[in-house]
Design a protein around this motif. Structure first.
Motif, mmCIF file in Angstrom:
data_model
loop_
_atom_site.group_PDB
_atom_site.id
_atom_site.type_symbol
_atom_site.label_atom_id
_atom_site.label_comp_id
_atom_site.label_asym_id
_atom_site.label_seq_id
_atom_site.Cartn_x
_atom_site.Cartn_y
_atom_site.Cartn_z
ATOM 1 N N SER A 1 0.633 -1.420 -0.515
ATOM 2 C CA SER A 1 0.054 0.125 0.525
ATOM 3 C C SER A 1 -0.004 1.030 0.053
ATOM 4 O O SER A 1 0.703 2.560 -1.062
ATOM 5 C CB SER A 1 -0.869 0.084 1.064
ATOM 6 N N THR A 2 2.139 1.129 0.545
ATOM 7 C CA THR A 2 3.098 2.166 0.886
ATOM 8 C C THR A 2 3.435 2.517 -0.369
ATOM 9 O O THR A 2 3.915 3.567 -0.960
ATOM 10 C CB THR A 2 3.603 2.479 1.666
ATOM 11 N N LEU B 1 1.524 4.692 11.645
ATOM 12 C CA LEU B 1 2.826 4.577 10.353
ATOM 13 C C LEU B 1 2.568 4.428 8.809
ATOM 14 O O LEU B 1 2.596 5.223 7.676
ATOM 15 C CB LEU B 1 3.799 3.188 10.527
ATOM 16 N N THR B 2 1.695 3.008 8.226
ATOM 17 C CA THR B 2 1.425 3.189 7.093
ATOM 18 C C THR B 2 0.299 4.425 6.514
ATOM 19 O O THR B 2 0.949 5.026 5.629
ATOM 20 C CB THR B 2 0.614 1.994 6.825
ATOM 21 N N ASN B 3 -0.416 4.381 7.189
ATOM 22 C CA ASN B 3 -1.754 5.911 6.585
ATOM 23 C C ASN B 3 -0.823 6.724 6.480
ATOM 24 O O ASN B 3 -1.246 8.124 5.768
ATOM 25 C CB ASN B 3 -2.542 4.971 7.311
ATOM 26 N N GLY B 4 -0.262 7.172 7.876
ATOM 27 C CA GLY B 4 1.052 8.690 7.635
ATOM 28 C C GLY B 4 2.005 8.678 6.486
ATOM 29 O O GLY B 4 1.599 9.823 5.514
ATOM 30 N N ILE B 5 2.555 7.437 5.765
ATOM 31 C CA ILE B 5 2.913 7.621 4.428
ATOM 32 C C ILE B 5 2.635 7.924 3.616
ATOM 33 O O ILE B 5 2.789 8.601 2.242
ATOM 34 C CB ILE B 5 3.826 6.713 4.836
ATOM 35 N N CYS B 6 1.152 7.156 3.687
ATOM 36 C CA CYS B 6 0.126 6.793 2.365
ATOM 37 C C CYS B 6 -0.067 8.704 2.129
ATOM 38 O O CYS B 6 -0.566 8.562 1.201
ATOM 39 C CB CYS B 6 -1.006 5.917 2.472
ATOM 40 N N LEU B 7 -0.572 9.086 3.240
ATOM 41 C CA LEU B 7 -1.754 10.678 3.627
ATOM 42 C C LEU B 7 -0.607 11.610 3.001
ATOM 43 O O LEU B 7 -0.604 12.482 2.274
ATOM 44 C CB LEU B 7 -1.602 10.684 4.935
ATOM 45 N N VAL B 8 0.584 11.535 3.289
ATOM 46 C CA VAL B 8 1.956 12.480 2.684
ATOM 47 C C VAL B 8 1.801 12.114 1.245
ATOM 48 O O VAL B 8 2.593 13.693 -0.534
ATOM 49 C CB VAL B 8 3.572 12.568 3.521
ATOM 50 N N LEU B 9 2.505 10.819 0.834
ATOM 51 C CA LEU B 9 2.272 10.016 -0.418
ATOM 52 C C LEU B 9 0.936 11.194 -1.918
ATOM 53 O O LEU B 9 1.162 11.602 -2.415
ATOM 54 C CB LEU B 9 2.834 8.979 -1.401
ATOM 55 N N ALA B 10 0.107 10.551 -1.125
ATOM 56 C CA ALA B 10 -1.154 11.192 -2.332
ATOM 57 C C ALA B 10 -1.611 12.610 -1.888
ATOM 58 O O ALA B 10 -1.870 13.422 -2.511
ATOM 59 C CB ALA B 10 -2.567 10.153 -1.301
ATOM 60 N N ALA B 11 -1.249 13.098 -0.630
ATOM 61 C CA ALA B 11 -1.241 14.509 -0.756
ATOM 62 C C ALA B 11 -0.407 15.475 -1.927
ATOM 63 O O ALA B 11 -0.514 16.087 -2.194
ATOM 64 C CB ALA B 11 -1.419 14.842 0.407
ATOM 65 N N PHE B 12 1.217 14.687 -1.755
ATOM 66 C CA PHE B 12 1.392 15.262 -2.881
ATOM 67 C C PHE B 12 1.132 15.295 -4.252
ATOM 68 O O PHE B 12 0.675 16.105 -4.806
ATOM 69 C CB PHE B 12 2.983 14.182 -2.603
ATOM 70 N N ILE B 13 1.070 14.095 -4.033
ATOM 71 C CA ILE B 13 0.338 14.078 -5.818
ATOM 72 C C ILE B 13 -0.506 15.051 -5.877
ATOM 73 O O ILE B 13 -1.097 15.300 -7.198
ATOM 74 C CB ILE B 13 -0.243 12.719 -5.636
#
Length: 95
Positions: A15-16, A64-76
């Protein structure tokens, strides 16, 4: 470590990591014309809610997983909504 934990870590890793190729491609090409801003907005909100949920439960794998995914999705999402000039500035800062 039991098999359930191994499967959970595998799912979290997939997912990440799934957002990284798209984010890197945006940095390299600065092209987001084929991406759906509403999809990434909904996805970003979903990751934020999962992060809050994980925090309320005190579950570090969710946090941890959703924090990293949040940063990446927010960047996109940010790059999808940014002007060409803003995209170039952000991408240059990340290279």
């Amino acid at each position: 470590m039991n098999w359930i934990t191994v499967i959970g870590f595998g799912a979290a890793l997939c997912s990440t990591v799934s957002f990284m190729p798209q984010a890197w491609r945006i940095v390299k090409t600065r092209d987001t014309s084929s991406l759906s801003a509403p999809m990434y907005a909904i996805n970003t909100i979903g990751f934020l809610l999962w992060l809050i949920y994980g925090g309320m439960l005190g579950q570090w794998p969710l946090i941890l997983t959703n924090g990293i995914c949040l940063v990446l999705a927010a960047f996109i999402l940010t790059m999808t909504l940014a002007s060409s000039k803003q995209k170039a500035k952000i991408a240059d800062a990340l290279k």
